[in-house]
Design an enzyme around this catalytic site. Structure first.
Site, PDB file in Angstrom:
ATOM      1  CG  ASP A   1       5.838   8.644  -0.072  1.00  0.00           C
ATOM      2  OD1 ASP A   1       5.098   7.784   0.470  1.00  0.00           O
ATOM      3  OD2 ASP A   1       5.388   9.622  -0.704  1.00  0.00           O
TER       4      ASP A   1
ATOM      5  CG  HIS B   1      -2.173  -0.847   0.964  1.00  0.00           C
ATOM      6  ND1 HIS B   1      -3.355  -0.329   0.509  1.00  0.00           N
ATOM      7  CD2 HIS B   1      -2.377  -2.184   1.092  1.00  0.00           C
ATOM      8  CE1 HIS B   1      -4.256  -1.301   0.378  1.00  0.00           C
ATOM      9  NE2 HIS B   1      -3.677  -2.445   0.724  1.00  0.00           N
ATOM     10  CG  ASP B   2       4.770   3.563   1.825  1.00  0.00           C
ATOM     11  OD1 ASP B   2       4.163   4.648   1.942  1.00  0.00           O
ATOM     12  OD2 ASP B   2       6.000   3.481   1.772  1.00  0.00           O
TER      13      ASP B   2
ATOM     14  CG  HIS C   1      -4.247 -11.690  -2.595  1.00  0.00           C
ATOM     15  ND1 HIS C   1      -5.142 -11.232  -3.536  1.00  0.00           N
ATOM     16  CD2 HIS C   1      -3.770 -10.579  -1.970  1.00  0.00           C
ATOM     17  CE1 HIS C   1      -5.204  -9.912  -3.488  1.00  0.00           C
ATOM     18  NE2 HIS C   1      -4.374  -9.494  -2.540  1.00  0.00           N
TER      19      HIS C   1
END
Length: 324
Positions: A77, A71-72, A193
Site C-alpha cells: 500500500d 518490505h512494502d 539475495h
C-alpha cells in the site's frame, strides 16, 4: 545469452507461473493487468524508462528497489514510502534502513508528468520492482495494477510482520504462510539475495564469538576480515559470494550448497527436506527459478492491497495528499 529453446521454455514457464499467480492475486477482481490502459496508457512505459535510467546510473539501485517492494508488500500500500508527519509520527521507514526512496520519488514524478493524479505510488513501486528485475536479471513478466495508497504508516507494523535474518526455516514458512505465500514462494523470492547489499550487523552473529558451523570456513574468514568484532556493524557488504553483486540470478542457490550465504535465514533453507529440494531444483534450472520468482513477485504484490475507493492516489510518494 539464452538459446532460442531456453527462451521458449522460459516464456512457457512464466505463463504457467503467472497464471497461478493470477488466481491468487486477481481472482476477486481487485487487481488487473493493464489496469491503466485507458486512464494512463503510457504509465508503465514511464515507469520502465525512469527505472532503467536510474539503474543505468547506479547499478546497485536494482536490488534496492526490489527490496523496497518486498518490505512494502507485506501489505502492498506504499506505506513504506511515507515520510514522518503529524499524522504519521513513527512511519515504517524509521524501523529499518532502506535505500530507494529518492528513486521512487523520481519515478513517480515521471509518471505524474504523463498522467497527474492517476497512478498510485503502490503501483509505481510494483512496476518499478518488475522493471528492476528486467534490468538486473534479464527477464520480465506482467504485473497487475489497481493498488491504492495508504493514508497511514506505523513502524510497529514492521515488527513481528517481516521475516528477519536470524529466522529458522519453519519460522520463515510460517511468516510467509501468514501472508498467503507458500514454501515454494519463500525459496523462490529468497533468490533476490543473489544481489544487493547488507550491513555487517546482520552477519556478525554468525561470526562471533565462534563461527556458525554451517558457514563455509574460507568464506567466514573473508567475512571476518570485512566485519571485525565490535566494529559497530555499519559497514556495507555485497550480498553473498557472487561474481557481480548487481546481477539477479540463481547463483544464490549454488551458494547455499557451499555454505557461502550471509544470513541464518538463507542457510536454514537447506535444513528442511522440502525446501532443500527446492534449493537444488532452483540451482539446477535458472529458467524454472525465473518462472517461480516471477509468479511469487506477482503473488506478493497482491498482499493486503487497498483498492477501489480505499486510501488514495498520492501526488507524491512521501506524503498524503492532505499533507498532514
Amino acid at each position: 545469452m539464452a538459446t532460442a529453446t531456453s527462451g521458449c521454455q522460459l516464456q512457457a514457464l512464466l505463463l504457467m507461473a503467472l497464471a497461478a499467480a493470477v488466481l491468487t492475486s486477481t481472482a476477486s477482481g481487485t487487481l488487473q493487468y493493464n489496469f491503466y490502459s485507458s486512464s494512463c496508457p503510457k504509465a508503465e512505459e514511464a515507469v520502465r524508462n525512469a527505472t532503467v535510467k536510474i539503474i543505468s546510473g547506479d547499478r546497485t539501485m536494482g536490488a534496492a528497489i526490489v527490496r523496497l517492494f518486498f518490505h512494502d508488500c507485506f501489505g502492498c500500500d506504499a506505506s513504506i514510502l511515507l515520510d514522518q508527519s503529524n499524522s504519521n509520527p513513527q512511519p515504517e521507514k524509521l524501523a529499518i534502513p532502506l535505500r530507494g526512496y529518492d528513486a521512487m520519488n523520481t519515478i513517480k514524478a515521471a509518471v505524474e508528468a504523463v498522467c497527474p493524479g492517476v497512478v498510485s505510488c503502490a503501483d509505481v513501486l510494483a512496476f518499478a520492482a518488475r522493471d528492476s528485475v528486467m534490468v538486473s536479471g534479464g527477464f520480465t513478466f506482467s504485473m497487475p495494477g489497481g493498488r491504492r495508497d495508504s493514508l497511514v504508516s506505523d513502524m510497529s507494523n514492521i515488527f513481528g510482520s517481516l521475516p528477519t535474518p536470524n529466522m529458522q526455516v519453519q519460522q520463515l514458512v510460517s511468516s510467509f504462510g501468514a501472508k498467503g505465500l507458500t514454501s515454494d514462494d519463500l525459496v523462490a523470492l529468497s533468490g533476490a539475495h543473489s544481489f544487493g547489499q547488507t550491513h555487517c550487523s546482520f552477519v556478525t552473529p554468525r561470526l562471533y564469538p565462534t563461527v556458525d558451523p554451517t558457514l563455509n570456513a574460507t568464506y567466514a574468514g573473508k567475512l571476518r576480515s570485512l566485519c571485525p568484532q565490535n566494529s559497530g556493524g555499519g559497514k556495507v557488504l555485497n550480498n553473498n559470494n557472487v561474481t557481480d553483486p548487481n546481477v539477479l540470478s540463481n547463483q544464490y542457490y549454488r551458494n547455499l550448497g557451499t555454505g557461502e550465504v550471509l544470513f541464518t535465514s538463507d542457510q536454514t533453507l537447506t535444513s528442511d527436506a522440502g525446501t532443500a529440494k527446492m534449493v537444488l531444483d532452483n540451482a539446477a534450472s535458472p529458467v524454472m527459478w525465473m518462472a517461480k520468482f516471477a509468479g511469487a513477485m506477482v503473488k506478493m504484490g497482491g498482499i493486503q492491497v487497498l483498492t477501489g475507493t480505499q486510501g488514495e492516489v498520492r501526488k507524491v510518494c512521501g506524503a498524503t495528499n492532505s499533507g498532514s
